[in-house]
Design an enzyme around this catalytic site. Structure first.
Site, mmCIF file in Angstrom:
data_model
loop_
_atom_site.group_PDB
_atom_site.id
_atom_site.type_symbol
_atom_site.label_atom_id
_atom_site.label_comp_id
_atom_site.label_asym_id
_atom_site.label_seq_id
_atom_site.Cartn_x
_atom_site.Cartn_y
_atom_site.Cartn_z
ATOM 1 N N GLY A 60 0.791 -1.217 -0.083
ATOM 2 C CA GLY A 60 0.153 -0.002 0.016
ATOM 3 C C GLY A 60 0.527 1.324 -0.056
ATOM 4 N N TRP A 62 2.290 2.803 -2.307
ATOM 5 C CA TRP A 62 1.930 3.872 -3.417
ATOM 6 C C TRP A 62 0.474 4.504 -3.275
ATOM 7 C CZ3 TRP A 62 3.645 2.800 -9.063
ATOM 8 C CH2 TRP A 62 4.964 2.928 -9.143
ATOM 9 N N ASP A 80 -5.314 -6.006 -5.750
ATOM 10 C CA ASP A 80 -4.255 -6.890 -5.355
ATOM 11 C C ASP A 80 -5.057 -8.187 -5.294
ATOM 12 O OD1 ASP A 80 -1.062 -6.257 -4.613
ATOM 13 O OD2 ASP A 80 -1.871 -8.099 -4.742
ATOM 14 N N ASP A 96 -8.183 -10.619 -9.042
ATOM 15 C CA ASP A 96 -7.594 -10.213 -10.333
ATOM 16 C C ASP A 96 -8.346 -9.310 -11.015
ATOM 17 O OD1 ASP A 96 -6.385 -10.788 -12.891
ATOM 18 O OD2 ASP A 96 -6.053 -12.837 -12.495
ATOM 19 N N ASP A 121 3.066 -1.085 -9.747
ATOM 20 C CA ASP A 121 4.404 -1.330 -9.148
ATOM 21 C C ASP A 121 4.626 -2.896 -8.920
ATOM 22 O OD1 ASP A 121 7.010 -0.593 -8.247
ATOM 23 O OD2 ASP A 121 6.518 -0.611 -6.359
ATOM 24 N N LYS A 161 6.323 -0.141 -13.628
ATOM 25 C CA LYS A 161 7.654 -0.724 -13.286
ATOM 26 C C LYS A 161 8.030 -1.602 -14.386
ATOM 27 C CE LYS A 161 8.439 -3.352 -9.606
ATOM 28 N NZ LYS A 161 8.755 -3.269 -8.252
#
Length: 205
Positions: A60, A62, A80, A96, A121, A161
């Protein structure tokens, strides 16, 4: 299981890491918060009132940064597969993001507003086999890009990322085909020896 010499060295480095210590001191859930803070200071992504989707959000860090910067008029939706401890003003959806049920929950939260920023990320569980890990990482990046194409407003942005290596140039081309501008960022909080980079795409083509 007995720790390997490598994992012991990583743990020692992690505990002594300046950003890990700063994160604990300042109340951030992870050192990754400093990466987003630096990128946002430069690129001004987290505007007041913005709707932000954080893919692969746990633990968490970000989402914490995002909700502080978009303010009460903004909205942060975190997704998530893993559980995440609640964060004030962050809507968390466990599941998902490729599944219809999860997307329906997301769309319900967004309502008639538009998503201004998708950020990812995400990283897979590492196997230690470079080619396998690189493929998994780039697959996650591609999933994030696909999600962004479907949900971003026209002038929106996608921050993701990636790792330099196999398929990086292919993915960079996909980003440039999707967004009018694409820039590479390597924040100070990224470890020097890491091949980790962040790609930022802005304004859909």
């Amino acid at each position: 299981m007995k720790r390997t010499r490598t994992s012991k060295a990583w743990m020692r480095e992690h505990v002594n890491d300046t950003y890990v210590q700063l994160a604990r001191k300042d109340g951030w859930r992870s050192r990754a918060a400093f990466k987003l803070l630096e990128i946002d200071d430069k690129d001004k992504l987290l505007k007041r009132g913005e709707v932000v989707v954080d893919l692969g959000a746990t633990p968490g860090g970000w989402s914490q940064v995002a909700t502080k910067r978009v303010g009460d008029g903004g909205m942060v939706i975190a997704l998530d597969l893993l559980e995440m401890e609640p964060i004030h003003n962050v809507h968390f959806i466990q599941g998902d993001f490729r599944e219809d049920e999860v997307l329906e929950q997301l769309e319900k939260h967004v309502g008639d507003r538009q998503v201004g920023l998708v950020m990812s990320d995400m990283a897979p569980n590492m196997s230690g086999v470079p080619l396998v890990d690189q493929a998994r990482i780039m697959h996650l990046a591609e999933l994030g890009l696909e999600f962004s194409r479907a949900h971003l407003k026209p002038e929106g942005a996608f921050l993701v990322k990636v790792f330099q290596g196999t398929d990086y140039e292919t993915f960079l081309r996909q980003m440039r085909e999707t967004f009018k501008t694409v820039v590479v960022r390597k924040p100070d909080a990224s470890r020097d020896r890491s091949a980790e980079l962040y790609l930022l795409g802005r304004t859909l083509r």
